[in-house]
Design a protein around this motif. Structure first.
Motif, PDB file in Angstrom:
ATOM      1  N   TYR A 192       0.571  -1.527  -0.315  1.00 48.30           N
ATOM      2  CA  TYR A 192       0.179   0.400   0.147  1.00 48.30           C
ATOM      3  C   TYR A 192       1.038   1.012  -0.101  1.00 48.30           C
ATOM      4  N   ALA A 193       2.172   0.671   0.653  1.00 46.05           N
ATOM      5  CA  ALA A 193       2.931   2.682   0.679  1.00 46.05           C
ATOM      6  C   ALA A 193       3.551   2.454  -0.505  1.00 46.05           C
ATOM      7  N   LEU A 194       3.848   1.869  -0.925  1.00 46.30           N
ATOM      8  CA  LEU A 194       4.549   1.631  -2.469  1.00 46.30           C
ATOM      9  C   LEU A 194       3.406   2.164  -3.510  1.00 46.30           C
ATOM     10  N   GLU A 195       1.972   2.421  -3.714  1.00 46.37           N
ATOM     11  CA  GLU A 195       1.391   2.416  -4.000  1.00 46.37           C
ATOM     12  C   GLU A 195       1.262   4.163  -4.357  1.00 46.37           C
ATOM     13  N   ARG A 196       1.178   4.534  -2.934  1.00 41.26           N
ATOM     14  CA  ARG A 196       0.772   5.153  -2.420  1.00 41.26           C
ATOM     15  C   ARG A 196       1.500   6.440  -3.411  1.00 41.26           C
ATOM     16  N   ILE A 197       3.347   5.684  -3.403  1.00 40.99           N
ATOM     17  CA  ILE A 197       4.025   7.023  -4.451  1.00 40.99           C
ATOM     18  C   ILE A 197       4.522   6.373  -5.537  1.00 40.99           C
ATOM     19  N   GLY A 198       3.580   5.689  -6.289  1.00 37.31           N
ATOM     20  CA  GLY A 198       3.390   5.293  -7.502  1.00 37.31           C
ATOM     21  C   GLY A 198       4.221   4.293  -7.867  1.00 37.31           C
ATOM     22  N   ALA A 199       4.756   3.752  -7.318  1.00 42.04           N
ATOM     23  CA  ALA A 199       5.644   2.101  -7.731  1.00 42.04           C
ATOM     24  C   ALA A 199       4.770   1.170  -6.709  1.00 42.04           C
ATOM     25  N   GLU A 200       5.700  -0.076  -8.296  1.00 46.46           N
ATOM     26  CA  GLU A 200       4.416  -1.108  -7.853  1.00 46.46           C
ATOM     27  C   GLU A 200       5.326  -1.871  -7.619  1.00 46.46           C
ATOM     28  N   ALA A 201       4.652  -3.612  -7.057  1.00 49.71           N
ATOM     29  CA  ALA A 201       5.955  -4.323  -6.636  1.00 49.71           C
ATOM     30  C   ALA A 201       5.334  -5.839  -6.688  1.00 49.71           C
ATOM     31  N   VAL A 202       6.930  -6.681  -6.769  1.00 47.05           N
ATOM     32  CA  VAL A 202       5.593  -8.245  -6.716  1.00 47.05           C
ATOM     33  C   VAL A 202       6.212  -8.584  -5.884  1.00 47.05           C
ATOM     34  N   VAL A 203       5.476  -9.278  -4.981  1.00 49.30           N
ATOM     35  CA  VAL A 203       5.892 -10.586  -3.898  1.00 49.30           C
ATOM     36  C   VAL A 203       6.313 -11.778  -4.342  1.00 49.30           C
ATOM     37  N   THR A 204       7.341 -12.271  -3.922  1.00 45.23           N
ATOM     38  CA  THR A 204       8.003 -14.150  -4.598  1.00 45.23           C
ATOM     39  C   THR A 204       8.683 -14.417  -3.966  1.00 45.23           C
ATOM     40  N   ASP A 205       8.722 -15.589  -3.559  1.00 46.30           N
ATOM     41  CA  ASP A 205      10.488 -16.329  -2.881  1.00 46.30           C
ATOM     42  C   ASP A 205      10.853 -16.892  -3.850  1.00 46.30           C
ATOM     43  N   ASP A 206      10.496 -16.575  -5.561  1.00 43.96           N
ATOM     44  CA  ASP A 206      11.059 -17.513  -6.559  1.00 43.96           C
ATOM     45  C   ASP A 206      13.144 -16.614  -6.697  1.00 43.96           C
ATOM     46  N   HIS A 207      13.456 -17.354  -6.670  1.00 42.37           N
ATOM     47  CA  HIS A 207      14.938 -17.328  -6.528  1.00 42.37           C
ATOM     48  C   HIS A 207      15.230 -15.704  -8.003  1.00 42.37           C
ATOM     49  N   GLU A 208      15.097 -16.788  -9.203  1.00 40.28           N
ATOM     50  CA  GLU A 208      15.317 -16.208 -10.730  1.00 40.28           C
ATOM     51  C   GLU A 208      14.583 -14.689 -10.466  1.00 40.28           C
ATOM     52  N   LYS A 209      13.544 -14.370 -10.275  1.00 39.69           N
ATOM     53  CA  LYS A 209      13.045 -13.270 -10.527  1.00 39.69           C
ATOM     54  C   LYS A 209      13.840 -11.791  -8.775  1.00 39.69           C
ATOM     55  N   ILE A 210      13.819 -12.676  -7.721  1.00 35.54           N
ATOM     56  CA  ILE A 210      14.883 -11.728  -7.299  1.00 35.54           C
ATOM     57  C   ILE A 210      16.498 -12.168  -7.444  1.00 35.54           C
ATOM     58  N   LYS A 211      16.570 -12.869  -8.212  1.00 33.54           N
ATOM     59  CA  LYS A 211      18.279 -11.983  -9.351  1.00 33.54           C
ATOM     60  C   LYS A 211      17.685 -10.909  -9.997  1.00 33.54           C
ATOM     61  N   SER A 212      16.993 -10.905 -10.364  1.00 31.95           N
ATOM     62  CA  SER A 212      16.452 -10.294 -12.339  1.00 31.95           C
ATOM     63  C   SER A 212      15.856  -8.785 -11.396  1.00 31.95           C
ATOM     64  N   ALA A 213      15.555  -8.727 -10.464  1.00 34.41           N
ATOM     65  CA  ALA A 213      14.963  -7.490  -9.822  1.00 34.41           C
ATOM     66  C   ALA A 213      15.688  -6.310 -10.121  1.00 34.41           C
ATOM     67  N   ASP A 214      15.430  -5.498  -9.731  1.00 33.90           N
ATOM     68  CA  ASP A 214      16.489  -3.202 -10.008  1.00 33.90           C
ATOM     69  C   ASP A 214      16.235  -3.538  -8.657  1.00 33.90           C
ATOM     70  N   LYS A 215      15.968  -3.698  -8.389  1.00 39.42           N
ATOM     71  CA  LYS A 215      15.749  -3.027  -6.465  1.00 39.42           C
ATOM     72  C   LYS A 215      14.743  -4.231  -5.712  1.00 39.42           C
ATOM     73  N   VAL A 216      15.516  -5.127  -4.378  1.00 42.24           N
ATOM     74  CA  VAL A 216      14.719  -5.866  -3.314  1.00 42.24           C
ATOM     75  C   VAL A 216      14.227  -5.078  -2.258  1.00 42.24           C
ATOM     76  N   ILE A 217      12.979  -5.615  -1.872  1.00 36.04           N
ATOM     77  CA  ILE A 217      12.277  -5.293  -0.359  1.00 36.04           C
ATOM     78  C   ILE A 217      12.340  -6.306   0.349  1.00 36.04           C
ATOM     79  N   PHE A 218      13.221  -6.362   1.796  1.00 38.13           N
ATOM     80  CA  PHE A 218      13.169  -7.535   2.500  1.00 38.13           C
ATOM     81  C   PHE A 218      12.137  -7.357   4.163  1.00 38.13           C
ATOM     82  N   PRO A 219      11.173  -7.321   3.887  1.00 41.60           N
ATOM     83  CA  PRO A 219      10.074  -6.742   5.043  1.00 41.60           C
ATOM     84  C   PRO A 219      10.254  -8.173   6.328  1.00 41.60           C
TER      85      PRO A 219
END
Length: 196
Positions: free
Chosen positions: A18-45
Protein backbone atom coordinates in the motif's frame (compact mmCIF):
# COMPACT_ATOMS: atom_id res chain seq x y z
CA UNK A 1 11.26 -0.61 -12.62
CA UNK A 2 11.27 -4.21 -11.45
CA UNK A 3 10.66 -4.02 -7.68
CA UNK A 4 10.44 -7.23 -5.66
CA UNK A 5 9.25 -7.83 -2.08
CA UNK A 6 10.70 -11.05 -0.66
CA UNK A 7 7.92 -13.41 0.37
CA UNK A 8 8.53 -15.38 3.56
CA UNK A 9 6.60 -16.20 6.73
CA UNK A 10 6.95 -12.77 8.33
CA UNK A 11 3.97 -10.48 7.76
CA UNK A 12 3.43 -6.76 6.99
CA UNK A 13 3.81 -7.24 3.24
CA UNK A 14 0.35 -5.79 2.52
CA UNK A 15 1.11 -2.49 4.27
CA UNK A 16 4.41 -2.22 2.34
CA UNK A 17 2.50 -2.75 -0.93
CA UNK A 18 0.00 0.00 0.00
CA UNK A 19 2.80 2.42 0.90
CA UNK A 20 4.52 1.76 -2.44
CA UNK A 21 1.21 2.27 -4.26
CA UNK A 22 0.84 5.67 -2.56
CA UNK A 23 4.16 6.80 -4.08
CA UNK A 24 3.28 5.35 -7.50
CA UNK A 25 5.43 2.21 -7.33
CA UNK A 26 4.34 -1.35 -8.02
CA UNK A 27 6.02 -4.39 -6.53
CA UNK A 28 5.78 -8.15 -7.03
CA UNK A 29 5.78 -10.39 -3.94
CA UNK A 30 7.74 -13.58 -4.56
CA UNK A 31 10.21 -16.11 -3.15
CA UNK A 32 11.28 -17.17 -6.67
CA UNK A 33 15.09 -17.04 -6.82
CA UNK A 34 15.31 -16.05 -10.49
CA UNK A 35 12.79 -13.22 -10.09
CA UNK A 36 14.58 -11.90 -7.00
CA UNK A 37 17.98 -12.08 -8.75
CA UNK A 38 16.72 -10.18 -11.80
CA UNK A 39 14.96 -7.41 -9.80
CA UNK A 40 16.16 -3.79 -9.95
CA UNK A 41 15.46 -3.34 -6.24
CA UNK A 42 14.57 -5.76 -3.45
CA UNK A 43 12.63 -5.04 -0.24
CA UNK A 44 13.05 -7.57 2.59
CA UNK A 45 10.28 -6.77 5.12
CA UNK A 46 9.50 -8.53 8.34
CA UNK A 47 7.42 -8.73 11.47
CA UNK A 48 7.74 -11.70 13.76
CA UNK A 49 10.33 -13.88 15.44
CA UNK A 50 13.92 -14.31 14.31
CA UNK A 51 14.55 -18.07 14.62
CA UNK A 52 11.40 -19.25 12.78
CA UNK A 53 11.97 -16.61 10.06
CA UNK A 54 15.60 -17.76 9.60
CA UNK A 55 14.49 -21.40 9.48
CA UNK A 56 12.04 -20.57 6.68
CA UNK A 57 14.68 -18.60 4.75
CA UNK A 58 17.24 -21.42 5.08
CA UNK A 59 14.80 -24.12 3.99
CA UNK A 60 14.29 -22.21 0.74
CA UNK A 61 17.91 -21.08 0.27
CA UNK A 62 16.79 -17.45 0.57
CA UNK A 63 19.43 -16.65 3.21
CA UNK A 64 22.26 -17.46 0.77
CA UNK A 65 20.43 -15.79 -2.14
CA UNK A 66 19.88 -12.51 -0.24
CA UNK A 67 23.53 -12.29 0.76
CA UNK A 68 24.60 -12.75 -2.88
CA UNK A 69 22.45 -9.94 -4.33
CA UNK A 70 24.21 -7.01 -6.00
CA UNK A 71 21.26 -4.64 -6.55
CA UNK A 72 19.99 -2.31 -3.77
CA UNK A 73 18.28 -4.29 -0.98
CA UNK A 74 16.25 -2.70 1.84
CA UNK A 75 15.57 -4.71 5.02
CA UNK A 76 12.70 -3.45 7.20
CA UNK A 77 12.28 -4.14 10.96
CA UNK A 78 12.83 -7.92 11.42
CA UNK A 79 14.25 -7.92 7.86
CA UNK A 80 17.04 -5.57 8.98
CA UNK A 81 17.69 -7.64 12.13
CA UNK A 82 17.99 -10.84 10.07
CA UNK A 83 20.61 -9.11 7.90
CA UNK A 84 22.82 -8.77 11.03
CA UNK A 85 25.14 -11.58 12.14
CA UNK A 86 23.31 -12.74 15.26
CA UNK A 87 20.12 -12.16 17.26
CA UNK A 88 19.59 -12.82 20.95
CA UNK A 89 15.99 -13.71 20.06
CA UNK A 90 16.05 -17.51 20.55
CA UNK A 91 19.84 -17.49 20.05
CA UNK A 92 19.64 -17.12 16.26
CA UNK A 93 22.52 -17.05 13.77
CA UNK A 94 21.39 -14.62 11.07
CA UNK A 95 22.42 -13.84 7.48
CA UNK A 96 25.53 -11.86 8.41
CA UNK A 97 25.50 -8.96 5.94
CA UNK A 98 26.00 -6.46 8.77
CA UNK A 99 28.48 -7.16 11.60
CA UNK A 100 26.13 -5.78 14.24
CA UNK A 101 24.47 -8.01 16.83
CA UNK A 102 20.77 -7.80 17.72
CA UNK A 103 20.03 -7.60 21.44
CA UNK A 104 16.94 -7.43 23.62
CA UNK A 105 15.97 -4.15 25.28
CA UNK A 106 16.60 -4.50 29.02
CA UNK A 107 15.43 -1.28 30.67
CA UNK A 108 16.50 -0.72 34.28
CA UNK A 109 13.69 1.83 34.62
CA UNK A 110 10.36 -0.02 35.03
CA UNK A 111 8.45 2.86 33.43
CA UNK A 112 10.11 2.10 30.05
CA UNK A 113 7.92 -0.43 28.24
CA UNK A 114 9.19 -3.20 25.97
CA UNK A 115 8.39 -3.53 23.09
CA UNK A 116 8.95 0.03 21.99
CA UNK A 117 5.71 0.90 20.20
CA UNK A 118 5.11 4.27 18.61
CA UNK A 119 6.89 7.29 17.19
CA UNK A 120 10.52 8.07 17.87
CA UNK A 121 13.12 10.22 16.17
CA UNK A 122 16.04 9.19 13.96
CA UNK A 123 19.24 11.24 13.95
CA UNK A 124 22.87 11.22 12.73
CA UNK A 125 21.44 10.39 9.30
CA UNK A 126 23.91 9.26 6.62
CA UNK A 127 23.60 8.08 2.98
CA UNK A 128 21.09 8.96 0.25
CA UNK A 129 18.45 6.75 1.88
CA UNK A 130 17.69 9.78 4.09
CA UNK A 131 18.16 12.43 1.39
CA UNK A 132 16.05 15.51 2.07
CA UNK A 133 15.13 14.47 5.62
CA UNK A 134 15.88 16.58 8.67
CA UNK A 135 17.79 15.13 11.62
CA UNK A 136 15.33 14.08 14.35
CA UNK A 137 12.58 13.17 11.86
CA UNK A 138 9.95 10.92 13.45
CA UNK A 139 9.30 7.31 12.37
CA UNK A 140 7.06 4.53 13.64
CA UNK A 141 8.63 1.66 15.62
CA UNK A 142 7.40 -1.68 17.02
CA UNK A 143 10.20 -3.89 18.40
CA UNK A 144 11.69 -5.57 21.48
CA UNK A 145 15.13 -6.19 19.94
CA UNK A 146 17.61 -3.72 18.49
CA UNK A 147 20.83 -3.69 16.47
CA UNK A 148 23.76 -2.27 18.44
CA UNK A 149 25.62 0.78 17.14
CA UNK A 150 28.51 -0.21 14.90
CA UNK A 151 30.52 0.43 11.76
CA UNK A 152 27.43 0.17 9.53
CA UNK A 153 25.13 2.52 11.50
CA UNK A 154 23.55 5.23 9.29
CA UNK A 155 20.77 6.36 11.66
CA UNK A 156 20.53 6.37 15.44
CA UNK A 157 17.53 6.27 17.77
CA UNK A 158 17.45 6.41 21.53
CA UNK A 159 15.22 4.03 23.51
CA UNK A 160 16.68 2.52 26.69
CA UNK A 161 20.03 3.41 25.01
CA UNK A 162 21.18 4.64 21.58
CA UNK A 163 20.98 1.94 18.90
CA UNK A 164 21.06 1.55 15.10
CA UNK A 165 17.75 2.52 13.49
CA UNK A 166 19.47 2.38 10.07
CA UNK A 167 22.31 0.23 8.69
CA UNK A 168 24.20 0.27 5.39
CA UNK A 169 26.88 -1.87 3.79
CA UNK A 170 27.62 -1.84 0.05
CA UNK A 171 24.24 -2.33 -1.72
CA UNK A 172 22.45 -3.35 1.50
CA UNK A 173 20.34 -1.00 3.62
CA UNK A 174 18.24 -1.69 6.68
CA UNK A 175 15.83 0.30 8.83
CA UNK A 176 14.46 -0.75 12.23
CA UNK A 177 11.31 1.39 11.93
CA UNK A 178 8.40 0.84 9.53
CA UNK A 179 8.66 3.30 6.63
CA UNK A 180 5.28 2.04 5.40
CA UNK A 181 3.71 3.35 8.65
CA UNK A 182 5.85 6.49 9.03
CA UNK A 183 3.74 9.00 7.03
CA UNK A 184 5.64 11.49 4.80
CA UNK A 185 9.05 10.63 6.28
CA UNK A 186 8.57 6.93 5.49
CA UNK A 187 7.33 7.68 1.98
CA UNK A 188 10.41 9.87 1.35
CA UNK A 189 12.67 7.01 2.47
CA UNK A 190 10.91 4.50 0.18
CA UNK A 191 11.14 7.02 -2.70
CA UNK A 192 14.84 7.58 -2.02
CA UNK A 193 15.42 3.82 -2.07
CA UNK A 194 13.53 3.37 -5.35
CA UNK A 195 15.42 6.26 -6.95
CA UNK A 196 18.88 4.92 -5.99
Amino acid sequence: MNLIIVKYNAGNIQSVLYALERIGAEAVVTDDHEKIKSADKVIFPGVGEASSAMRYLKERGLDVLLKSLTQPVLGVCLGMQLMCKYSEENDTKCIGIFDEEVKQFKPTDKSIKVPQIGWNNIYNLKTDLFKGLADNSYCYFVHSYYAALGAHTIATTNYVQPYSSGLHRDNFYGVQFHPEKSAQVGESILKNFIEM
